[in-house]
Design an enzyme around this catalytic site. Structure first.
Site, short mmCIF file in Angstrom:
data_model
loop_
_atom_site.label_atom_id
_atom_site.label_comp_id
_atom_site.label_asym_id
_atom_site.label_seq_id
_atom_site.Cartn_x
_atom_site.Cartn_y
_atom_site.Cartn_z
N GLY A 32 0.84 -1.21 0.00
CA GLY A 32 0.00 0.00 0.00
C GLY A 32 0.86 1.26 0.00
O GLY A 32 1.96 1.27 0.55
N ARG A 36 -2.43 8.35 3.22
CA ARG A 36 -2.87 9.18 4.34
C ARG A 36 -1.72 9.63 5.25
O ARG A 36 -1.90 10.49 6.11
CB ARG A 36 -3.93 8.42 5.16
CG ARG A 36 -5.30 8.42 4.48
CD ARG A 36 -6.29 7.50 5.17
NE ARG A 36 -6.06 6.09 4.84
CZ ARG A 36 -6.72 5.08 5.39
NH1 ARG A 36 -7.63 5.30 6.30
NH2 ARG A 36 -6.46 3.83 5.03
N GLY A 121 1.83 -5.14 7.10
CA GLY A 121 2.98 -4.28 7.40
C GLY A 121 2.60 -3.06 8.21
O GLY A 121 3.45 -2.46 8.88
N ASN A 243 -2.48 4.13 9.69
CA ASN A 243 -2.80 4.73 8.39
C ASN A 243 -2.48 6.21 8.36
O ASN A 243 -2.39 6.81 7.30
CB ASN A 243 -4.27 4.50 8.04
CG ASN A 243 -4.59 3.01 7.90
OD1 ASN A 243 -3.93 2.29 7.19
ND2 ASN A 243 -5.58 2.56 8.64
C1 UD1 Z 1 -7.78 -3.75 6.24
C2 UD1 Z 1 -8.93 -4.75 6.21
C3 UD1 Z 1 -9.93 -4.35 7.31
C4 UD1 Z 1 -9.24 -4.32 8.64
C5 UD1 Z 1 -8.00 -3.41 8.61
C6 UD1 Z 1 -7.18 -3.59 9.86
C7 UD1 Z 1 -9.25 -5.60 3.95
C8 UD1 Z 1 -10.02 -5.49 2.71
N1 UD1 Z 1 -9.58 -4.76 4.94
O1 UD1 Z 1 -8.29 -2.47 5.90
O2 UD1 Z 1 -11.01 -5.28 7.35
O3 UD1 Z 1 -10.13 -3.90 9.64
O4 UD1 Z 1 -7.14 -3.74 7.51
O5 UD1 Z 1 -6.10 -2.68 9.94
O6 UD1 Z 1 -8.36 -6.44 4.06
N2 UD1 Z 1 -1.96 -3.86 0.78
C9 UD1 Z 1 -1.24 -4.46 -0.23
N3 UD1 Z 1 -1.74 -4.47 -1.49
C10 UD1 Z 1 -2.96 -3.94 -1.79
C11 UD1 Z 1 -3.70 -3.34 -0.75
C12 UD1 Z 1 -3.18 -3.32 0.52
O7 UD1 Z 1 -0.14 -4.96 -0.01
O8 UD1 Z 1 -3.35 -4.01 -2.97
C13 UD1 Z 1 -1.39 -3.85 2.15
C14 UD1 Z 1 -1.17 -2.47 2.72
O9 UD1 Z 1 0.14 -2.01 2.46
C15 UD1 Z 1 -1.37 -2.71 4.21
C16 UD1 Z 1 -2.34 -3.86 4.28
O10 UD1 Z 1 -2.30 -4.49 3.02
O11 UD1 Z 1 -0.16 -3.08 4.84
C17 UD1 Z 1 -3.77 -3.39 4.59
O12 UD1 Z 1 -4.19 -2.48 3.59
P1 UD1 Z 1 -4.98 -1.15 3.98
O13 UD1 Z 1 -5.28 -0.43 2.72
O14 UD1 Z 1 -4.29 -0.44 5.06
O15 UD1 Z 1 -6.35 -1.80 4.51
P2 UD1 Z 1 -7.34 -1.18 5.56
O16 UD1 Z 1 -8.21 -0.19 4.88
O17 UD1 Z 1 -6.59 -0.74 6.75
MG MG Z 2 -4.55 -0.29 7.12
#
Ligand code: UD1
Ligand code: MG
Length: 460
Positions: A32, A36, A121, A243
């Site tokens: 990600g 933010r 992460g 975030n």
């Molecule tokens: C996610 C969860 C949510 C949970 C929250 C907890 C999903 C869909 N949602 O939301 O239910 O309550 O975490 O903190 O899983 N990432 C990737 N590739 C991508 C998208 C994300 O590697 O394509 C990684 C991001 O870098 C991050 C993690 O996955 O480390 C979570 O992604 P993030 O966008 O922060 O999800 P949340 O909206 O926090």
């Molecule tokens: Mg997150």
């Protein structure tokens, strides 16, 4: 998603070691952008207690004796790849969601069997013991980690059926009012059997508010497949997600509270714990006393019985037993303080060895120096270690005495037991037991001050 290209570029620096079927594959999601955070640094590179967030997650993963660790990174995240080495990095070219990220990793690394643990992460403080419970519950099917959120905000909600079993996870952006009111939230981490998980991941769709392939949707797919999904619960502080910068500060607070508690449990006295800041690797001996407002940067080791007085700043240094540091001392990287040595107020040391029992008590800069046992460094002593081009060393022998306000122009050495008279600028070596005087002779003119005043009065 099956039609999509999921082949991720893979940097494999560690040997494959999946022979032991019971040891889990750990996938850490870190692709990600972290928009933010409003930062040029990838989110997971922001430090907590002196090391990047992602290193905390990797260290926890390492503690679980995994078969391998796969870290999903985004394009242009070379710094993240370097930071997680020697573990395998998999590039997720397009960030299409957490489900897509996991699928990319499992396919690129050809993980087809055995337990899989998914970590985030940006959720760096989860204790290994919590993850062991998650793994035990999910290794043959699927388990998710949940917590009761004080403010559920943007977390995914865990929806339970009438029997209390988990039926689905609904992301906040897709939730109706009744679902948003649920307090039981998804921490993000999951454990599953690799072959089942790969099947469910292939069936994900992106029909949701964010148009992403959500990892969370595997719960409903597992239920359709006839598998019960376990929920492991843990305290909210264990699973804080980062975030924003405000959440980064909140996580730092939680981590510091843990480090302070561990320091005290290990036998250190912190007079005002909340004002002492540790790094992840700070080592304190027994009966160390830390006064208020002290900061430990990375790489500090403090021996038994050391006293660190208020407002001191230490990093990359070793302090032997019984030494007294501060108040207002600064110990920079490469410094070693001998046992029972004293470093006083406004004294800065860099890459310097201060011998056992030596004293530098006031207003000094000691850089690139080696100072013998019991030497006494007078107030205002400066090692002039830099000539604008390169750094040079100063060597001061045991039992030497450096008078106040002395400039030692390096490279230079002062022999054992030598004495440098106050106010000197030393540019040549001083042999052992010699006295060096390097200052203009004092001239005294009897009555001159009174005559001067008389002259001034007549002029007015
Ligand atoms: C996610 C969860 C949510 C949970 C929250 C907890 C999903 C869909 N949602 O939301 O239910 O309550 O975490 O903190 O899983 N990432 C990737 N590739 C991508 C998208 C994300 O590697 O394509 C990684 C991001 O870098 C991050 C993690 O996955 O480390 C979570 O992604 P993030 O966008 O922060 O999800 P949340 O909206 O926090
Ligand atoms: Mg997150």
């Amino acid at each position: 998603m099956s039609a999509l290209e999921v082949t991720g570029r893979i940097w494999q620096t560690s040997a494959m070691s999946t022979e032991d079927a019971a040891s889990p594959t750990i996938v850490i999601l870190a692709a990600g952008q972290g928009t933010r955070m409003q930062s040029r640094l990838p989110k997971v590179m922001h430090p907590l207690a002196g090391r990047p967030m992602i290193r905390h997650v990797v260290a926890t993963a390492e503690a679980l004796a995994p078969g391998r660790i796969l870290v999903v990174v985004g394009p242009e995240m070379d710094s993240v790849r370097a930071t997680v080495a020697p573990h395998t990095a998999v590039e997720q070219r397009e960030r299409l969601g957490t489900g897509h990220a996991v699928r990319t990793a499992l396919e690129a690394a050809e993980v087809t069997a055995g337990p899989v643990l998914i970590l985030f992460g940006d959720v760096p403080l989860v204790p290994a013991a919590v993850l062991e419970r998650l793994l035990a519950a999910g290794a043959q099917g699927l388990a998710v980690l949940g917590f009761d959120a004080a403010d559920p905000g943007s977390y995914g909600r865990l929806v339970l059926d009438t029997t209390g079993a988990l039926s689905a996870i609904v992301e906040a952006k897709d939730a109706d009012a009744a679902t948003l009111a649920l307090r039981l939230c998804n921490a993000g981490m999951m454990a599953a059997d690799a072959s089942l998980l790969r099947r469910w991941l292939q069936d994900l769709t992106a029909n949701n508010a964010q148009g992403e392939y959500y990892l969370t949707d595997v719960v409903a797919l597992a239920r359709e497949d006839g598998h019960a999904v376990a929920v492991i619960r843990c305290p909210e502080a264990d699973v804080v997600g980062i975030n924003t910068r405000a959440q980064l500060a909140a996580a730092e607070g939680i981590l510091q509270a843990r480090l302070r508690a561990a320091a005290m449990a290990g036998g250190a006295t912190l007079i005002d714990p909340a004002s002492v800041w540790f790094s992840w690797d700070t080592k304190l001996g027994r009966d160390v006393l830390v006064q208020p407002s002290v900061l430990f940067g990375p790489g500090v080791e403090i021996g038994d019985g050391v006293e660190i007085r208020a407002f001191s700043h230490l990093e990359g240094c070793i302090v032997a037993e019984g030494a007294i540091i501060g108040p207002f001392a600064r110990l920079r990287p490469g410094t070693r303080i001998g046992s029972a040595a004293h470093v006083g107020n406004f004294v800065e040391l860099k890459a310097t060895d201060l011998g056992d029992g030596a004293k530098a008590n006031h207003l000094s800069y000691l850089g690139d120096a080696s100072i013998g046992a019991r030497a006494n460094i007078g107030a205002g002593t400066i090692t002039c270690n830099y000539d604008g081009f390169r750094k040079s060393r100063t060597v001061i022998g045991a039992d030497a005495f450096i008078g106040s306000n002395t400039a030692l122009v390096a490279p230079v050495s002062i022999g054992d037991g030598a004495l440098v008279a106050a106010g000197a600028t030393i540019t040549r070596n001083v042999p052992a037991d010699a006295v060096a005087v390097a200052r203009a002779d004092q001239e005294v003119r009897q009555g001159a001050a009174a005559r001067f005043r008389e002259r001034r009065k007549k002029k007015e």
